[in-house]
Design a protein around this motif. Sequence first.
Motif, mmCIF file in Angstrom:
data_model
loop_
_atom_site.group_PDB
_atom_site.id
_atom_site.type_symbol
_atom_site.label_atom_id
_atom_site.label_comp_id
_atom_site.label_asym_id
_atom_site.label_seq_id
_atom_site.Cartn_x
_atom_site.Cartn_y
_atom_site.Cartn_z
ATOM 1 N N LYS A 83 98.216 98.376 104.598
ATOM 2 C CA LYS A 83 98.218 97.226 105.497
ATOM 3 C C LYS A 83 98.996 96.065 104.881
ATOM 4 O O LYS A 83 99.712 95.341 105.573
ATOM 5 C CB LYS A 83 96.786 96.804 105.802
ATOM 6 C CG LYS A 83 96.685 95.654 106.799
ATOM 7 C CD LYS A 83 95.230 95.294 107.069
ATOM 8 C CE LYS A 83 95.129 94.113 108.043
ATOM 9 N NZ LYS A 83 93.711 93.716 108.287
ATOM 10 N N LYS A 86 102.687 96.825 105.343
ATOM 11 C CA LYS A 86 103.180 96.936 106.717
ATOM 12 C C LYS A 86 103.726 95.588 107.188
ATOM 13 O O LYS A 86 103.082 94.549 107.086
ATOM 14 C CB LYS A 86 102.045 97.391 107.645
ATOM 15 C CG LYS A 86 102.520 97.787 109.029
ATOM 16 C CD LYS A 86 101.382 98.367 109.859
ATOM 17 C CE LYS A 86 101.884 98.821 111.231
ATOM 18 N NZ LYS A 86 100.779 99.401 112.044
ATOM 19 N N GLY A 87 104.922 95.618 107.670
ATOM 20 C CA GLY A 87 105.515 94.397 108.205
ATOM 21 C C GLY A 87 106.123 93.477 107.162
ATOM 22 O O GLY A 87 106.496 92.341 107.484
ATOM 23 N N GLU A 89 108.708 91.621 105.238
ATOM 24 C CA GLU A 89 110.081 91.229 105.572
ATOM 25 C C GLU A 89 110.764 90.734 104.300
ATOM 26 O O GLU A 89 110.323 89.764 103.689
ATOM 27 C CB GLU A 89 110.088 90.147 106.648
ATOM 28 C CG GLU A 89 109.556 90.620 108.001
ATOM 29 C CD GLU A 89 109.648 89.547 109.067
ATOM 30 O OE1 GLU A 89 110.214 88.469 108.776
ATOM 31 O OE2 GLU A 89 109.138 89.782 110.173
ATOM 32 N N THR A 101 109.177 97.908 99.309
ATOM 33 C CA THR A 101 107.882 98.576 99.459
ATOM 34 C C THR A 101 107.816 99.844 98.615
ATOM 35 O O THR A 101 106.764 100.150 98.043
ATOM 36 C CB THR A 101 107.575 98.901 100.932
ATOM 37 O OG1 THR A 101 108.664 99.632 101.508
ATOM 38 C CG2 THR A 101 107.353 97.633 101.745
#
Length: 253
Positions: A83, A86-87, A89, A101
């Motif tokens: 989590k 995730k996302g 940027e 990541t």
Amino acid sequence: MKKSELKEFLDEKVIQYNHPKFVTSDPIQIPHSFSKKEDIEISAFLSSTIAWGNRTMIIKNAKRMMEIMDHDPYNFILHHTEKDLKGVEFVHRTFNAIDFTYFIKALQNIYTKHQGLEFALLPSKDAINYQHAVANFKTLFFELDHPSRTEKHISNPLKNSAAKRINMFLRWMVRNDNCGVDFGIWKSHSPAKLSCPLDVHTGNIARKLKILNRKQNDWKALEQLDTTLRSFDPNDPVKYDFALFGLGVFEKF
């Protein structure tokens, strides 16, 4: 210029640039914002990984990495969740969120399965430099499932790369300058085995000073440069990175 005169000239430049004021304009300022060993080495590794291009942008984006990891890199590396990733940027030139990541996951693997960065990059006792250590580290770093695009962000000296960024990281971690710039926190390593982070600036200055004649900035050129720098100071050859870099960037020599 005679060899003895050149050594004296470069020694003076080392004193001039191997100084705390160097930190304020260099990506090494990122790990200098931490005190825990693991935070220092993780932030240094990630900052050095993106250390190409405009230095102001490098520093800005390295700070962004630390923000993403809540300014607690070691804790984040060990305990992040899917989590958390995730996302995310992030982009610095060709190093993007996909790469970042994976680096986080690989670093978790390095610290939980391979005793951390210090021992993952430790050269053999009979090695004269980090060529094989860095190549072995790359294999280790990418032992997890990973996007093939990310492999380009760690160099392989066995394929003749000068490995400028990881050599810079190694200088930061291994060399203790007693001047407040390089950290010297990897006591299992020897600064005598370090190589100069060879880039456009250091390469051009080395050629002007006639201590490098190979045109490409590759591992063969680095070995040629190493030979001279080790003759100047066999115990701390990479201190001359400050002289070459300072002459190129600050003095436009």
